[in-house]
Design an enzyme around this catalytic site. Sequence first.
Site, PDB file in Angstrom:
ATOM      1  N   LYS A  34      44.467  47.913  47.333  1.00  0.00           N
ATOM      2  CA  LYS A  34      45.804  48.502  47.352  1.00  0.00           C
ATOM      3  C   LYS A  34      45.783  49.886  46.672  1.00  0.00           C
ATOM      4  O   LYS A  34      44.777  50.299  46.121  1.00  0.00           O
ATOM      5  CB  LYS A  34      46.797  47.562  46.661  1.00  0.00           C
ATOM      6  CG  LYS A  34      46.963  46.232  47.405  1.00  0.00           C
ATOM      7  CD  LYS A  34      47.543  46.422  48.782  1.00  0.00           C
ATOM      8  CE  LYS A  34      47.967  45.128  49.463  1.00  0.00           C
ATOM      9  NZ  LYS A  34      46.859  44.311  49.970  1.00  0.00           N
TER      10      LYS A  34
HETATM   11  C1  LIG Z   1      52.103  43.025  53.240  1.00  0.00           C
HETATM   12  C2  LIG Z   1      51.428  42.165  52.222  1.00  0.00           C
HETATM   13  N1  LIG Z   1      52.115  41.146  51.675  1.00  0.00           N
HETATM   14  C3  LIG Z   1      51.558  40.354  50.737  1.00  0.00           C
HETATM   15  C4  LIG Z   1      50.271  40.556  50.291  1.00  0.00           C
HETATM   16  C5  LIG Z   1      49.694  39.614  49.290  1.00  0.00           C
HETATM   17  O1  LIG Z   1      49.217  40.219  48.140  1.00  0.00           O
HETATM   18  P1  LIG Z   1      47.968  39.616  47.343  1.00  0.00           P
HETATM   19  O2  LIG Z   1      46.748  39.822  48.177  1.00  0.00           O
HETATM   20  O3  LIG Z   1      47.958  40.409  46.077  1.00  0.00           O
HETATM   21  O4  LIG Z   1      48.242  38.169  47.109  1.00  0.00           O
HETATM   22  C6  LIG Z   1      49.534  41.623  50.806  1.00  0.00           C
HETATM   23  C7  LIG Z   1      48.187  41.975  50.346  1.00  0.00           C
HETATM   24  O5  LIG Z   1      47.154  41.505  50.564  1.00  0.00           O
HETATM   25  C8  LIG Z   1      50.107  42.426  51.826  1.00  0.00           C
HETATM   26  O6  LIG Z   1      49.416  43.433  52.390  1.00  0.00           O
END
Ligand SMILES: Cc1ncc(COP(=O)(O)O)c(C=O)c1O
Length: 365
Positions: A184
Amino acid sequence: MSEFIPPAKPIIGDEERAAVDRVMRSGMVAQGPEVAAFEAEFSEHFVQGRPSIAVNSGTAGLHLGLLAAGVGAGDEVIVPSFTFAATGNSVALTGGTPVFVDIEPETFTLDPAAVAAAITPKTKGILPVHLYGHPARLRELEALATERGVALYEDAAQAHGASLDGRPVGTFGEFAMFSLYPTKNMTSGEGGMVSAANGEIARMLKLLRNQGMERQYDNEVVGFNARMTDIHAAIGRVQLTKVDAWTTTRQQNAAFLDANLQGVVVPPVAEGAVHVYHQYTIRVPEDRDGFVAALKAEHNVGAGVYYPIPNHRLPSLAPYAPGLDLPETERAAREVVSLPVHPSLSQSDLDRIVAAVNTVVGAGA
Ligand SMILES: Cc1ncc(COP(=O)(O)O)c(C=O)c1O
């Protein structure tokens, strides 16, 4: 052949390592003062002082945010299908129903007219995703939510620092989640930050992340262990001091690609929007997969496809969407390609990306 250009490249440097070392040496590594400081700093930096609660992943942040907003069995939440599975998963995990709605083709984000048509008496809220770092159609969605008496939430996983009409994402919804996963725009290793519109939601988020208690053995609700560690928070605090410069570099890289790519549709930016280019996503209508393979094989340029399978077609989520047809979602899933735009690219990398895309597109024309 020249060195491989990866589609993403997390930047972890000496300062992050020193911060981790500092926490390790303190002997106190679980959630503590670093998390509290990270929350306060993130809140000031990105969401105009809204209370921000750190958790151990973005997915946990969405799940807890929805629970804190009162979503549960019998409730519907409107989500895009063209996103990472965590968006729909988090609704399903509350016991509620993800209702998948189509996107509008320019920004790949929820189409407000389609959202309006999908609202039912069971709709509890709308959960737009600021996909690729571009804000969703928040003006229309906020007005719609108010008019129809439903809540607005935000999946800002990919959009740290994006804004619309000067107002940052993460300040529109009852809650908003930012992911801190390594690829990210900034990271804490793993982690998520949830901003809350009011003290009540913030308090519920804190309870839910820690077994339902604020004071030990005073468990008020059934909760999780979704705490962030001080080690991760220390990494996040360092990254917070660098993320604005990285974002500026992403925007400069995107401007260079916009100006020099030929024969492809470059990512539009809506009026009043600030795009933070988590991804730089173009469309390749004919033989997208062949295009990606040629970039790699002939030019050693990595490109990503986010997301090749719409969520309503995944075996896990398809049962929530029997017979659903989302034409713009299907088309985007067939056509999108994300080119490297990350802040570690050199000018020679950018020149190579442009030459590679223009050559492969030219060859296919
Ligand atoms: C649009 C979106 N929502 C939710 C997530 C979930 O985040 P995480 O991977 O930190 O659990 C991500 C990232 O991977 C994402 O790109």
